[in-house]
Design an enzyme around this catalytic site. Structure first.
Site, short mmCIF file in Angstrom:
data_model
loop_
_atom_site.label_atom_id
_atom_site.label_comp_id
_atom_site.label_asym_id
_atom_site.label_seq_id
_atom_site.Cartn_x
_atom_site.Cartn_y
_atom_site.Cartn_z
N GLY A 11 55.78 67.52 33.01
CA GLY A 11 55.34 68.38 34.11
C GLY A 11 54.35 69.45 33.70
O GLY A 11 54.24 70.48 34.36
N SER A 12 53.63 69.24 32.59
CA SER A 12 52.66 70.28 32.18
C SER A 12 51.52 70.38 33.20
O SER A 12 50.97 71.46 33.42
CB SER A 12 52.11 69.97 30.78
OG SER A 12 51.34 68.79 30.80
N ILE A 106 54.00 52.75 40.22
CA ILE A 106 52.89 52.24 41.02
C ILE A 106 53.24 52.33 42.51
O ILE A 106 54.28 51.85 42.94
CB ILE A 106 52.58 50.78 40.63
CG1 ILE A 106 52.07 50.75 39.18
CG2 ILE A 106 51.54 50.17 41.57
CD1 ILE A 106 51.94 49.36 38.59
N LEU A 107 52.38 53.02 43.27
CA LEU A 107 52.62 53.22 44.70
C LEU A 107 52.01 52.05 45.48
O LEU A 107 50.86 51.70 45.32
CB LEU A 107 52.01 54.56 45.15
CG LEU A 107 52.70 55.79 44.55
CD1 LEU A 107 51.86 57.04 44.77
CD2 LEU A 107 54.10 55.96 45.12
N ASN A 124 45.51 61.28 42.15
CA ASN A 124 46.22 60.97 40.90
C ASN A 124 45.42 61.42 39.69
O ASN A 124 44.18 61.34 39.67
CB ASN A 124 46.45 59.45 40.81
CG ASN A 124 47.18 59.03 39.53
OD1 ASN A 124 48.21 59.59 39.19
ND2 ASN A 124 46.61 58.06 38.81
N HIS A 126 44.56 60.58 35.91
CA HIS A 126 44.65 59.49 34.93
C HIS A 126 43.82 59.86 33.71
O HIS A 126 42.64 60.20 33.84
CB HIS A 126 44.16 58.16 35.54
CG HIS A 126 44.35 57.01 34.61
ND1 HIS A 126 45.58 56.61 34.16
CD2 HIS A 126 43.45 56.21 34.00
CE1 HIS A 126 45.43 55.60 33.32
NE2 HIS A 126 44.16 55.33 33.20
N GLU A 195 43.29 67.77 31.13
CA GLU A 195 44.03 67.40 32.34
C GLU A 195 44.40 68.65 33.15
O GLU A 195 44.26 68.69 34.36
CB GLU A 195 45.33 66.67 31.98
CG GLU A 195 45.15 65.29 31.44
CD GLU A 195 46.46 64.69 30.95
OE1 GLU A 195 47.46 65.43 30.78
OE2 GLU A 195 46.49 63.47 30.75
C1 GRF Z 1 49.36 62.52 31.57
O1 GRF Z 1 48.58 62.08 30.48
C2 GRF Z 1 49.85 61.40 32.40
O2 GRF Z 1 48.89 60.43 32.65
C3 GRF Z 1 50.95 60.86 31.53
O3 GRF Z 1 51.56 61.99 30.96
C4 GRF Z 1 50.65 63.06 31.08
C5 GRF Z 1 51.18 64.01 32.12
O4 GRF Z 1 52.12 64.70 31.55
N1 GRF Z 1 51.91 60.16 32.31
P1 GRF Z 1 52.86 65.91 32.31
O5 GRF Z 1 54.16 65.32 32.82
O6 GRF Z 1 51.99 66.41 33.43
O7 GRF Z 1 53.03 66.92 31.23
#
Ligand code: GRF
Length: 212
Positions: A11-12, A106-107, A124, A126, A195
């Protein structure tokens, strides 16, 4: 504006959105609900700390209602997705945007159609560039391609969610150079930082387009 955030893990990226709503980065925007398909997702803790209501939507309980066959699993996933849409459409207020932030499920159209019909956008995160490394483990596959095929860069994108995995129109992308001799952990660290910025920017641009 109201956001519902879907998570599966640490959940970062959810945390980046929580912080952005508290600062001026996402003005007049709040996360009204967090949904996880994993009970142990640390992101659920993060939501609770931020007093955001959470739901653990459990696929296993759907699978138990069906035979352990291909058809049974498909039926379970269809019901799961239809109920996920119902849960979100029953929220008051309904979200303007659903943000998939590290969401590893997958939705299908059973989810996407009712949500789209309600005028709710789904976006989303990615950790790859459009058309590259779709699906799970994208960062590792890019890192391998850097070592074995001399790939010079990978990247991160926020895109609109359609029924095909990681294939909807890109909303915002950012390239990340691949560094000679860098470990996978070091690359992941750099990519997660990108991200956290992009998920806020991608959400901001999506809300801009909705401007009431
Ligand atoms: C992203 O790289 C996502 O694509 C993958 O984990 C990371 C997200 O992590 N599933 P977080 O849960 O938001 O920290």
């Amino acid at each position: 504006y109201n956001l519902t955030v879907l998570i599966s893990g640490n959940g970062s990226n959810l945390q980046a959105l929580i912080d952005a709503c508290a600062s001026s980065a996402l003005s007049n925007t709040r996360i009204t609900h967090v949904m996880s398909n994993r009970k142990a997702a640390y992101g659920l803790e993060r939501a609770a700390k931020a007093s955001i209501p959470t739901t653990y939507h459990n696929l296993l309980s759907y699978k138990k209602k069906h035979p352990q066959t291909e058809e049974g699993t498909a039926a379970a996933r269809t019901e799961y997705d239809a109920d996920l849409a119902k849960l979100i459409l029953a929220l008051d207020p309904q979200p303007d945007v659903i943000v998939c932030a590290g969401w590893m499920h997958i939705l299908t159209p059973e989810f996407l159609n009712p949500v789209a019909n309600a005028g709710i956008k789904v976006i989303n995160l990615h950790p790859a560039l459009p058309g590259e490394f779709s699906g799970a483990g994208a960062i590792e596959r890019a890192w391998e391609a850097g070592r074995k095929e001399g790939l010079k860069r990978t990247g991160v994108m926020i895109h609109e969610v359609i029924a095909e995995v990681d294939a909807g129109d890109a909303i915002v992308t950012q390239e990340v150079e691949l560094k000679e001799g860098e470990t996978l952990d070091e690359l992941e660290e750099r990519i997660h930082k990108v991200e956290h910025g992009l998920i806020v920017e991608g959400t901001r641009r999506t809300l801009e387009k909705i401007k009431k």
